[in-house]
Design an enzyme around this catalytic site. Structure first.
Site, PDB file in Angstrom:
ATOM      1  N   GLU A   1      19.547  49.361   2.346  1.00  0.00           N
ATOM      2  CA  GLU A   1      20.982  49.433   2.103  1.00  0.00           C
ATOM      3  C   GLU A   1      21.656  48.199   2.714  1.00  0.00           C
ATOM      4  O   GLU A   1      21.161  47.626   3.674  1.00  0.00           O
ATOM      5  CB  GLU A   1      21.583  50.692   2.724  1.00  0.00           C
TER       6      GLU A   1
ATOM      7  N   ASP B   1      20.122  56.189   8.778  1.00  0.00           N
ATOM      8  CA  ASP B   1      20.565  54.920   8.207  1.00  0.00           C
ATOM      9  C   ASP B   1      21.577  54.199   9.082  1.00  0.00           C
ATOM     10  O   ASP B   1      21.584  52.968   9.153  1.00  0.00           O
ATOM     11  CB  ASP B   1      21.157  55.162   6.824  1.00  0.00           C
TER      12      ASP B   1
ATOM     13  N   CYS C   1      20.316  64.006   7.978  1.00  0.00           N
ATOM     14  CA  CYS C   1      20.456  62.607   7.550  1.00  0.00           C
ATOM     15  C   CYS C   1      20.163  62.419   6.063  1.00  0.00           C
ATOM     16  O   CYS C   1      19.530  63.252   5.428  1.00  0.00           O
ATOM     17  CB  CYS C   1      19.515  61.723   8.368  1.00  0.00           C
ATOM     18  N   ASP C   2      20.595  61.264   5.564  1.00  0.00           N
ATOM     19  CA  ASP C   2      20.605  60.989   4.128  1.00  0.00           C
ATOM     20  C   ASP C   2      19.298  61.328   3.413  1.00  0.00           C
ATOM     21  O   ASP C   2      19.309  61.968   2.364  1.00  0.00           O
ATOM     22  CB  ASP C   2      20.902  59.508   3.882  1.00  0.00           C
ATOM     23  N   LYS C   3      18.164  60.862   3.929  1.00  0.00           N
ATOM     24  CA  LYS C   3      16.911  61.020   3.197  1.00  0.00           C
ATOM     25  C   LYS C   3      16.285  62.388   3.412  1.00  0.00           C
ATOM     26  O   LYS C   3      15.403  62.795   2.653  1.00  0.00           O
ATOM     27  CB  LYS C   3      15.907  59.930   3.590  1.00  0.00           C
TER      28      LYS C   3
ATOM     29  N   SER D   1      24.827  51.713   0.852  1.00  0.00           N
ATOM     30  CA  SER D   1      25.186  52.967   1.487  1.00  0.00           C
ATOM     31  C   SER D   1      26.209  53.691   0.617  1.00  0.00           C
ATOM     32  O   SER D   1      26.981  53.067  -0.120  1.00  0.00           O
ATOM     33  CB  SER D   1      25.789  52.687   2.860  1.00  0.00           C
TER      34      SER D   1
ATOM     35  N   CYS E   1      27.574  61.808   8.306  1.00  0.00           N
ATOM     36  CA  CYS E   1      28.769  60.998   8.033  1.00  0.00           C
ATOM     37  C   CYS E   1      29.766  61.764   7.174  1.00  0.00           C
ATOM     38  O   CYS E   1      29.399  62.390   6.184  1.00  0.00           O
ATOM     39  CB  CYS E   1      28.378  59.703   7.349  1.00  0.00           C
TER      40      CYS E   1
END
Length: 569
Positions: free
Chosen positions: A446, A83, A124-126, A472, A196
């Site tokens: 996002e 992202d 990562c996020d997903k 986000s 992050c």
């Protein structure tokens, strides 16, 4: 181990499988290894972003654990869309779509090669929800492992994250940060491997993995650079072999009560609004009805206990230093906010896993319930004539929760970002970004670039922002996302005009436009669908079947429609 009931019997047992076994000999396996259970070890390793670059090392450690416990590991990788790099342009349309591709690719690999168990490592996020969705969809004995968070950077004597860089763009456009300062900041904000570092989407879902019971206790906390991550990876490999012998399987772990535990840890940490998409999607794989409003009910009754960025002061590494996610879970359990009888990948209940955990004194990262930051969680579900199918806002650290103002309407994020950068908006405005939902975007982008630019211009407390897209986990301010029905489906957000008066009350969970039902009906009658520019390919295909954000933006019928489960076939 007897393979007569395991999926790998279809490719490794009997004379008729000699051609299949020849492939394994070609890869250096011996007869004994081929006769053992085959365990998939999947990671989202790639060179797209720091979130993923340490995962190959952890996969190797997990393979050692599998082999030591009598299994034969088979490593493979899946994709990610990062992202931070996809943000602020059309690339972000790929992000949420990638969650489905990750889950699908793992499913297809496991089915196609008849693997008996799975260790899944995400960065990562997903990747985190996508991998967990695949585990539940297949119901194959599985352990999830987070790849770890990034350490903070240092800039002008303070800890910084990538959020500071996004907000630095706004400061530069407002003339309060020089180009030289922004360039210096971007070079130090992300000092190495890891996802992050604040309580954004990756760490929110990492904490979910422990709360829901799919990850080993303690495994979600250590930053990516720490050698203890390799130890957890080895233990994950060993644990999955125990699960193969004795259970439980993912659908015994992911239940209505464990989903409520997962929602509670998001609320207690002021986590990402994206959890209201990922938890319903995870429930969907198990055939459990658990939508945005179910998640919001848990948010409303759960106290905010952790003082974490973006709304608070601390980062994931600070949680690790006081004892990790277990400290948060223990505080919630002691306060009566968790179902302690939920089973986990250890074979023990959540309460049993936490029995010896003590909340440390002399720290203010995580509070006991008796000293909660707030007695309601860090996120709030919203509803009203502007969002009949719901919406969500993060309120952790938010000073302004009640707001009224005229709508300033944009039909894409690009248009809104250009207006914000040029300061073509005013204090008191309610900025509307629409046609960014799952179907209309397509892909439900996002909006961190836009919200960060607003904050960088010191306008974060003077405007509100509403979208049928996403935010986000790093977003802060009165930013309401996931508005449903989305504009592309003729939802009320698609009927707004500049100047319409909007009333927001995040304390009561309401959002209204001051228009009569008759006026809204007249506008709806005149409304016409818009055509987007993705008329072929993966994003087009996603738009054809994706559900509403309320239900997790899922693309298939889910566990409730199944006639058989992979692991039992």
């Amino acid at each position: 181990m007897d393979k007569s009931t395991l999926p790998s019997r279809h490719t490794t047992v009997g004379p008729e499988r000699a051609p299949h076994r020849s492939y394994y000999y070609a890869m250096g396996l011996n007869e004994a290894q081929i006769a053992q259970p085959l365990v998939g070890v999947v990671s989202s390793w790639n060179e797209a972003a720091p979130c993923n670059i340490s995962l190959r090392r952890q996969a190797e450690a997990a393979k050692r654990g599998v082999a030591a416990a009598g299994g034969t590991p088979r490593e493979f990788t899946t994709i990610t869309v990062t992202d931070g790099i996809a943000m602020g342009h059309a690339g972000m349309k790929s992000s949420l779509v990638s969650r489905e591709t990750i889950a699908d690719s793992v499913e297809l690999t496991v089915r196609g090669h008849t693997y008996d168990a799975l260790v899944a490592i995400g960065g990562c996020d997903k990747a985190l929800p996508g991998l967990m969705m695949a585990m539940v969809r297949l119901d194959v004995p599985s352990v999830f492992l987070y790849g770890g968070s990034i350490m903070p950077g240092r800039f002008q004597g303070r800890d910084v994250t990538v959020l500071d860089v996004f907000e630095g763009v706004g400061k530069h456009s407002a003339g309060t940060m020089s180009l030289e300062e922004l360039t210096a900041l971007e070079k130090v904000a992300c000092p190495g491997a890891g996802s992050c570092g604040g309580q954004y989407t990756a760490n929110s879902m990492a904490y979910v993995s422990e709360a829901i019971g799919l990850a080993l206790p303690g495994s979600a906390s250590p930053p990516a650079v720490m050698e203890s991550r390799d130890l957890y990876a080895e233990q994950a490999g060993e644990a999955v072999m125990r699960l193969l012998r004795d259970g439980p399987r993912p659908r015994q772990i992911v239940t209505r009560k464990s989903l409520e535990n997962a929602a509670a840890v998001v609320a207690a940490t002021g986590g990402s609004t994206n959890a209201t998409l990922h938890l319903p999607a995870l429930a969907h794989e198990a055939g459990i009805a658990f939508d945005l409003f179910d998640v919001a009910e848990v948010f409303a009754r759960t106290p905010l206990l952790a003082d974490l960025k973006p709304g608070g002061r601390y980062l994931a590494k600070d949680v690790h230093e006081i004892g990790g996610v277990s400290i948060i879970l223990k505080a919630l359990l002691d306060g009566g906010y968790l179902h302690g009888d939920c089973i986990t990948v250890t074979g023990r209940t959540l309460a049993e896993n936490l029995a010896d955990v003590v909340i440390p004194d002399g720290q203010d990262v995580v509070m006991p319930v008796s000293r909660a930051i707030s007695m309601t969680g860090g996120l709030v579900g919203m509803r009203g004539n502007l969002a009949p199918d719901g919406a969500v806002v993060k309120v952790a650290g938010l000073q302004t929760r009640v707001f009224s103002g005229p709508a300033r309407v944009f039909d894409s994020e690009e248009d809104a970002f250009a207006a914000v950068t040029a300061r073509r908006y005013a204090a008191g405005d309610v900025i509307i970004i629409r046609y960014e939902g799952p179907r209309g975007g397509p892909g439900m982008r996002e909006m961190l670039s836009t919200t960060s630019a607003i904050y960088g211009q010191d306008m974060g407390d003077q405007v509100a922002l509403i979208t049928d897209g996403r935010f986000s986990g790093a977003t802060r301010g009165l930013c309401i996302g996931h508005v449903g029905p989305e504009a592309a489906l003729g939802g009320p957000i698609g009927l707004l005009r500049d100047g319409d008066l909007i009333d927001i009350d995040a304390n009561a969970g309401t959002m209204q436009v001051r228009l009569s039902d008759e006026e809204l009906a007249a506008r709806r009658a005149a409304w016409e669908p818009r055509r987007h520019n993705f008329q072929s390919g993966a994003i087009w295909r996603y738009a054809q079947t994706v559900s509403a954000a309320r239900y997790g933006a899922v693309v298939h019928p889910g566990g409730a429609a199944e006639t058989h489960v992979y692991m039992d076939s």
